[in-house]
Design a protein around this motif. Sequence first.
Motif, short mmCIF file in Angstrom:
data_model
loop_
_atom_site.label_atom_id
_atom_site.label_comp_id
_atom_site.label_asym_id
_atom_site.label_seq_id
_atom_site.Cartn_x
_atom_site.Cartn_y
_atom_site.Cartn_z
N TYR A 27 -31.05 28.80 58.56
CA TYR A 27 -29.68 28.43 58.91
C TYR A 27 -29.49 28.43 60.43
N ILE A 40 -28.71 25.19 63.15
CA ILE A 40 -27.60 25.08 64.11
C ILE A 40 -28.12 25.01 65.54
N ILE A 93 -26.29 22.39 55.09
CA ILE A 93 -25.56 23.65 55.03
C ILE A 93 -25.45 24.16 53.59
N TYR A 107 -28.72 26.01 52.71
CA TYR A 107 -28.82 27.34 53.28
C TYR A 107 -27.71 28.25 52.75
N GLY A 108 -26.59 27.66 52.39
CA GLY A 108 -25.47 28.45 51.90
C GLY A 108 -25.72 29.09 50.55
N CYS A 116 -26.07 32.76 50.58
CA CYS A 116 -24.93 33.58 50.95
C CYS A 116 -24.29 34.22 49.72
N GLY A 172 -19.56 29.60 52.93
CA GLY A 172 -20.53 29.22 53.96
C GLY A 172 -20.23 27.87 54.58
N SER A 212 -19.46 27.36 58.50
CA SER A 212 -20.37 26.46 59.22
C SER A 212 -19.61 25.33 59.89
N ILE A 225 -18.28 26.61 63.10
CA ILE A 225 -19.35 26.76 64.09
C ILE A 225 -19.74 25.40 64.67
N ILE A 226 -19.96 24.42 63.79
CA ILE A 226 -20.41 23.09 64.23
C ILE A 226 -19.31 22.40 65.03
N GLY A 280 -24.85 33.97 62.18
CA GLY A 280 -25.72 33.78 61.02
C GLY A 280 -26.05 35.11 60.36
#
Length: 248
Positions: free
Chosen positions: A104, A108, A151, A154-155, A158, A164, A168, A171-172, A209
């Motif tokens: 993850y 990013i 995402i 990778y989520g 979580c 997630g 994300s 963040i992005i 992360g």
Amino acid sequence: MFLTTKKLKDMEAINEKKLRKPRRSKADIEAAIQKAAITQIKKKGFARVLVTDIVKRAKIEPIVFYNRFKNLDEFYDEFVKRYDYWISDLTRSFNPSIDSEKGYVDAIHTLLDALLGDSLMAELLRWEIAEGTTITERTAKLREIDFNAIISRYGQACHNDVDGLAISALIIAGIYFMVLHKDRSTFAGIDLNSTEGKQRIKTSIKQLGNMLYDFKKNEDKRNRLAACLKREGLDSAAIERCLAEVYE
């Protein structure tokens, strides 16, 4: 001293050869147009570039451009299809065997490096934000599909209580803004043009992360502890009391 007729003709031939432009192939002309467009877009942005800017930079006559494209919109349509490879390439560059926190964070970080490394990517994002056209809507939707796939993968690692995708997205979106804003001013005192500023953001992404995956890690630890206490002979009520004391 008078020049002979032969010498005059020779001189005329030499001058004509000097004035004659070298003939360029179709591929050479198309490459020149692409290169000129990239240069001008980086300099002025998609919205402000004119056909005259491109043809002048490519050293071609306007008719040469219009023989290939009806207008600038048609050129952009083809240009963006060729250039907007970056998100697909980023998708393919991620290690499919890493479905965890490291994967993850790497994803990013790769996005940040890609945006900082190629200003044309940033110009495409800036154009999408500034103008709603058929082209910008298409590129935005394609990017949405690709990043959701990344995402979401990778989520899966979580905790169920953690959104997630939404985290994300924040963040992005923050990365997008800071990259587009970096030549105007620092943001929260962070200069993304500097090595120090870039490293601060990368470190923060890693910390986020880590926090994102901590929920899952803590749940796994809780389950392992419960199993251990059960093996040691504690009854279910005692296990729940211990877990509540430690985790609640």
